[in-house]
Motif scaffolding. Structure first.
Motif, short mmCIF file in Angstrom:
data_model
loop_
_atom_site.label_atom_id
_atom_site.label_comp_id
_atom_site.label_asym_id
_atom_site.label_seq_id
_atom_site.Cartn_x
_atom_site.Cartn_y
_atom_site.Cartn_z
N SER A 377 0.41 3.30 -48.48
CA SER A 377 -0.12 1.98 -48.83
C SER A 377 -1.54 1.86 -48.31
N THR A 379 -4.12 -0.66 -47.15
CA THR A 379 -4.03 -2.05 -46.72
C THR A 379 -5.38 -2.69 -46.41
N TYR A 402 -0.50 -2.82 -52.31
CA TYR A 402 -1.08 -1.66 -52.99
C TYR A 402 -0.46 -0.38 -52.41
N THR A 403 0.65 0.05 -52.98
CA THR A 403 1.36 1.25 -52.54
C THR A 403 1.30 2.29 -53.65
#
Length: 471
Positions: A377, A379, A402-403
């Motif tokens: 992810s 970050t 957002y992975t």
């Protein structure tokens, strides 16, 4: 015929002891060994203690052997060695016929040459043997025979294995005790026993050389992460052992992982088994720095790893999970190796749109690739977009949700790109409208593997960027 030959040999044996001959009922007797007819028939004497003019056992060679530890009994590792050889020499007056060894056993203490014994090795009287008295060769097997630490000698016992682990080249061991054997002359139907044979000899083994023949066999694989154990890596190890000892620990050994003089985490080698020659092992690394200095060093290491720059790392201060007799050995091991790396391309492209040519901010989306074998992810992003050596925009923003799955490419949610109004940015805007331009990225990326969060410094040239003009 059998009785005549047996009687002749025993008569010769008894001659030096006429008047003092005695049956072998006193066990080990200094300066003598017991020579007797194992069959105890035909009215022959049971046996005699025969005086020793010169050593009957002159050498012992362990050959290649296995040393196996067990957490349930850490002070009694097991030795397995096939065709252990001993050189023997019986008195010439007893060598009337060639005797073939059928069985043999030993009861001996073992230690480093010139030092006190630390362990005892006792084999069964029924252990099969080969060889004969004419050649002077005796071969026996040690099949999972306990090598037991002597009472009060556990520290020295551990130091013995420390010496075996760290030493390059030969190590001289002292064997002292007594041996029993059973030999026969089948052509005469004769079976004799030679018991309580004292010996004190030196045997040589080769050390493991501190495991300095180890190397990292390829780029470590990222397996994932956890907030409680850190970033998890799979590390292939190649170990070339110069020793004649096959070491089986049956326990995990955990080493400290050190970089730039900081402990960054650990490397665990499960159930170490090292044979003579080439070995391929798989270790698990955990990058989990605790102090501020260690976290800074970890950031530097990971940044170089992602950039494809190899770094020198050290594993040291090993400790077994449950075999304390090995802690002195592995605790003294220190290995420094290059951690292989490959340049990882994380950013595939960027796309941003502006409402007009005089706007100072724009919304952008980043398309990123995850080169790792575990989901990651993204970050937080802090960085600069550079065109013709000039900063044309900056990002400093947290990203939620957002992975990127392993080996996948995914576009990010919108982030804010702050444009820098300068000649380069104006050229970049016009160049990018309806097209793509190649820009460079200089950034800090905060990434998370399974909840373990870390920051890397990341630079990439020639990122493809496109612009859409919104009215």
């Amino acid at each position: 015929m059998r009785s005549l030959h047996a009687a002749a040999i025993l008569a010769v044996a008894a001659f030096p002891l006429l008047g003092v001959a005695q049956v072998c009922d006193q066990g080990v007797l200094n300066g003598f060994f017991c020579f007797n007819d194992c069959t105890k028939v035909d009215g022959l004497p049971f046996g005699f203690y025969y005086p020793i003019a010169e050593p009957l056992v002159t050498a012992i060679d362990l050959q290649n052997f296995q040393l196996e530890f067990d957490s349930k009994d850490p002070w009694n590792p097991l030795i397995t060695s096939y065709n252990v050889s001993a050189k023997t020499k019986i008195p010439s007056e007893l060598a009337l016929v060639n005797l073939h060894f059928d069985k043999a056993s030993t009861n001996a203490t073992i230690g480093l040459q010139g030092k006190s014994p630390v362990a005892r090795l006792v084999t069964s009287d029924s252990s099969p043997a080969q060889g004969d008295t004419d050649s002077g060769n005796l071969f026996i097997n040690f099949d999972r025979v306990p090598l037991s630490a002597l009472s009060g000698a556990q520290t020295d016992f551990s130091d013995l294995f420390k010496t075996v682990t760290l030493t390059s080249g030969d190590i001289n061991l002292s064997f002292s005790g007594y041996a029993n054997s059973q030999a026969s002359a089948p052509e005469f139907g004769l079976t004799l026993c030679l018991n309580y044979i004292p010996f004190a000899v030196t045997s040589t083994l080769k050390g493991l050389g501190g495991l300095t023949g180890a190397s990292i066999g390829g780029i470590p694989v990222v397996l994932g992460g956890s907030p409680t154990t850190g970033l998890k890596l799979s590390i292939a190890l190649n170990i070339n052992s110069p020793s004649n000892v096959l070491l089986k620990t049956n326990t995990d050994v955990t080493f400290q992982l050190v970089y730039s003089k900081q402990v960054l985490g650990s490397v665990v080698i499960p159930k170490i088994s090292i044979a003579p020659g080439e070995n391929k092992l798989t270790a698990t690394g955990f990058l989990f720095p605790k102090t501020t200095a260690a976290k800074s060093a970890a950031r530097d290491l990971l940044s170089k790893f992602v950039a494809g720059v190899s770094s020198q790392v050290t594993v040291t201060n090993g400790k077994s999970s449950n075999v304390p007799s090995l802690d002195a050995a592995f605790g003294a091991v220190t290995l420094t190796q290059a951690l292989p790396a490959k340049k990882q391309v994380l950013l595939k492209s960027a796309r941003f749109g502006i409402p007009n040519l005089l706007a100072f901010t724009t919304k952008a989306k980043i398309t990123a690739t995850n080169p790792f074998d575990a989901a990651v992810s993204l970050t937080y992003v802090k960085g600069s977009l550079i065109y013709k050596d000039k900063v044309i925009g900056t990002i400093d923003e947290s990203i939620s949700g957002y992975t990127i799955p392993a080996k996948a490419t995914v576009e990010s949610p919108e982030v804010t790109l702050n444009l820098k109004l300068n000649y380069a940015s104006i050229l970049a805007v016009f160049a990018a409208i309806g097209n793509t331009l190649s820009a460079d990225v200089d950034s800090e990326l905060t990434i998370s593997f399974g909840g373990y969060q870390t920051t890397v410094d990341y630079n990439q040239d020639d990122v493809k960027a496109s612009l859409v003009l919104h009215v």
